[in-house]
Design an enzyme around this catalytic site. Structure first.
Site, PDB file in Angstrom:
ATOM      1  CE  LYS A 128      26.180 -29.264 -27.645  1.00 18.84           C
ATOM      2  NZ  LYS A 128      27.005 -28.178 -27.165  1.00 18.84           N
ATOM      3  CE  LYS A 217      25.526 -31.665 -16.489  1.00 16.04           C
ATOM      4  NZ  LYS A 217      26.017 -30.989 -17.611  1.00 16.04           N
ATOM      5  CE  LYS A 220      21.204 -24.003 -19.908  1.00 13.71           C
ATOM      6  NZ  LYS A 220      22.052 -22.917 -19.470  1.00 13.71           N
TER       7      LYS A 220
HETATM    8  P1  ADP Z   1      23.058 -26.928 -19.113  1.00 15.51           P
HETATM    9  O1  ADP Z   1      23.526 -28.341 -19.092  1.00 15.51           O
HETATM   10  O2  ADP Z   1      21.789 -26.758 -18.369  1.00 15.51           O
HETATM   11  O3  ADP Z   1      23.001 -26.351 -20.510  1.00 15.51           O
HETATM   12  P2  ADP Z   1      25.448 -25.346 -18.884  1.00 15.51           P
HETATM   13  O4  ADP Z   1      26.161 -26.294 -19.779  1.00 15.51           O
HETATM   14  O5  ADP Z   1      25.073 -24.001 -19.422  1.00 15.51           O
HETATM   15  O6  ADP Z   1      24.133 -26.084 -18.309  1.00 15.51           O
HETATM   16  O7  ADP Z   1      26.310 -25.185 -17.561  1.00 15.51           O
HETATM   17  C1  ADP Z   1      26.722 -23.985 -16.944  1.00 15.51           C
HETATM   18  C2  ADP Z   1      27.584 -24.331 -15.744  1.00 15.51           C
HETATM   19  O8  ADP Z   1      26.838 -25.080 -14.775  1.00 15.51           O
HETATM   20  C3  ADP Z   1      28.795 -25.200 -16.072  1.00 15.51           C
HETATM   21  O9  ADP Z   1      29.906 -24.826 -15.261  1.00 15.51           O
HETATM   22  C4  ADP Z   1      28.348 -26.612 -15.736  1.00 15.51           C
HETATM   23  O10 ADP Z   1      29.390 -27.467 -15.430  1.00 15.51           O
HETATM   24  C5  ADP Z   1      27.444 -26.347 -14.534  1.00 15.51           C
HETATM   25  N1  ADP Z   1      26.371 -27.354 -14.496  1.00 15.51           N
HETATM   26  C6  ADP Z   1      25.326 -27.472 -15.344  1.00 15.51           C
HETATM   27  N2  ADP Z   1      24.521 -28.484 -15.010  1.00 15.51           N
HETATM   28  C7  ADP Z   1      25.064 -29.053 -13.910  1.00 15.51           C
HETATM   29  C8  ADP Z   1      24.698 -30.159 -13.070  1.00 15.51           C
HETATM   30  N3  ADP Z   1      23.600 -30.867 -13.290  1.00 15.51           N
HETATM   31  N4  ADP Z   1      25.501 -30.453 -12.025  1.00 15.51           N
HETATM   32  C9  ADP Z   1      26.598 -29.726 -11.782  1.00 15.51           C
HETATM   33  N5  ADP Z   1      27.005 -28.664 -12.515  1.00 15.51           N
HETATM   34  C10 ADP Z   1      26.263 -28.336 -13.575  1.00 15.51           C
END
Ligand code: ADP
Ligand code: TRP
Length: 348
Positions: A128, A217, A220
């Site tokens: 970040k 990846k 959001k």
């Molecule tokens: P984002 O990246 O969309 O903000 P989060 O960080 O809130 O998602 O992730 C919530 C959960 O989903 C975590 O356990 C994270 O490791 C999993 N996760 C999020 N995006 C992925 C992805 N593209 N592939 C695998 N797991 C993911």
């Protein structure tokens, strides 16, 4: 996965007590395929194997969300998502982190023992900063709160995506540090005599990174998600927006380098997947057709959950009741752990 879980159950309680499985997701937007395949699918599978505690990490979400109405909505929506996708309140305890204030108190006790260097090395913080975001204390202290989430309810096995591995290591380090500092009988080799239980990560390697519509990846923050509970039209639009190269229908294609195929791998049955791969390599299969297949499989796999969620939406009181009951159960455990910690460090 099976062997590992059985093994952990043995360590945890020698058959006397069910293993405590714990994980959380931030209510910071709409649930997408990455969240499901990287996290929630494991939550649902693991609730059969131990005593599961799953929570909505709303305090963590405050490090990025600055819209109260949105946060309120996403908290409830995430509860609906969990329940619709198969988290079963009869087996698993589901709660909001902020409803268990003991977590925040343990956060401070852990914070007084946390070396700055440990947090400065955390990837999520470094990333970040690298993106040019000006850091707040909450973001810096994020892994300490995460450790408190886990340790407050004696989480033993923590299913998470690969990106959370370092946070789990920090949680373990802090548990050891607390036990070493405050528990004279703690034996770090055998892990006995401490008040805090050391957690283990549980990471599913094969679906560790779900690609988004642009091939990065799915996240959001990249705006490349496919939302599981989007209305039909939007779901179709997201699938059709998946980036591909410009090969014509007739040209041979490499399935492994195609974003559509990577997502098909998650939802299509193996025999069909093999046939699709062969057609890719031979030529004669266009990306449009592959996208239509992906859309059909997404509907096949998720329509039952989409229907369940629509039904649950009509009964928000039931959902709130599940969260209230869950918070009561989690608080009962967290109060015990916190009391032991306070006694250990001379606050009681
Ligand atoms: P984002 O990246 O969309 O903000 P989060 O960080 O809130 O998602 O992730 C919530 C959960 O989903 C975590 O356990 C994270 O490791 C999993 N996760 C999020 N995006 C992925 C992805 N593209 N592939 C695998 N797991 C993911
Ligand atoms: N940081 C996790 C994520 O972004 C969410 C989370 C918060 C969590 N506290 C936790 C996960 C405790 C596991 C255990 O995905």
């Amino acid at each position: 996965m099976r062997g590992r879980v059985a093994n952990m159950a043995g360590i945890a309680g020698a058959g006397k007590r069910a293993m405590r499985i714990l994980s959380g997701v931030q209510p910071s937007g709409k649930l997408h395929l990455g969240n499901y395949f990287g996290a929630i699918r494991q939550f649902v599978a693991l609730q059969e194997r131990g005593e599961a505690f799953y929570f909505i990490a709303d305090l963590h979400a405050l490090t990025s969300v600055r819209d109260a109405a949105a946060l309120r909505r996403w908290r409830l929506e995430l509860a609906l998502d969990f329940l619709a996708l198969g988290v079963d309140p009869a087996r698993a305890t589901l709660y909001c982190q902020s409803e268990v204030p003991e977590i925040s108190e343990l956060f401070w006790l852990l914070g007084t023992l946390t070396p700055m260097g440990l947090l400065e090395r955390a990837h999520s913080y470094k990333d970040k900063i690298a993106q040019g975001l000006s850091p707040e204390f909450g973001l810096f202290a994020y892994p300490v709160l995460m450790a408190a989430d886990i340790l407050a309810v004696r989480g033993e096995l923590v299913p998470v995506g690969k990106d959370q591995k370092q946070h789990l290591e920090i949680a373990r380090d802090l548990a050891v540090k607390f036990n070493q500092t405050w528990c004279p009988d703690f034996d770090p080799q055998r892990g006995t005599g401490g008040v805090l239980v050391l957690p283990e990560p549980h990471i599913l390697e094969d679906s560790a990174v779900v690609p988004g519509t642009d091939g990065r990846k799915m996240s959001k923050s990249y705006g490349n998600t496919i939302e599981i509970f989007a209305p039909d039209k939007q779901l179709k639009k997201s699938v059709m927006s998946i980036v591909t190269d410009s090969r014509t229908v007739e040209e041979p294609k490499d399935p492994e380098s195609c974003n559509v195929y990577q997502l098909l791998k998650l939802v299509a049955p193996p025999e069909e997947l093999e046939a699709i791969a062969q057609r890719y390599r031979r030529g004669g299969m266009g990306y449009g057709e592959a996208k239509q297949l992906l859309l059909a499989h997404l509907h096949r796999v998720f329509d039952p959950a989409r229907e369940r969620r629509r039904e649950l939406e009509q009964r928000p009181d039931e959902v709130l009741d599940v969260l209230r009951t869950g918070a009561r159960r989690a608080r009962a455990v967290a109060a015990e752990v916190l009391a032991a910690c306070k006694e250990a460090c001379g606050l009681a």
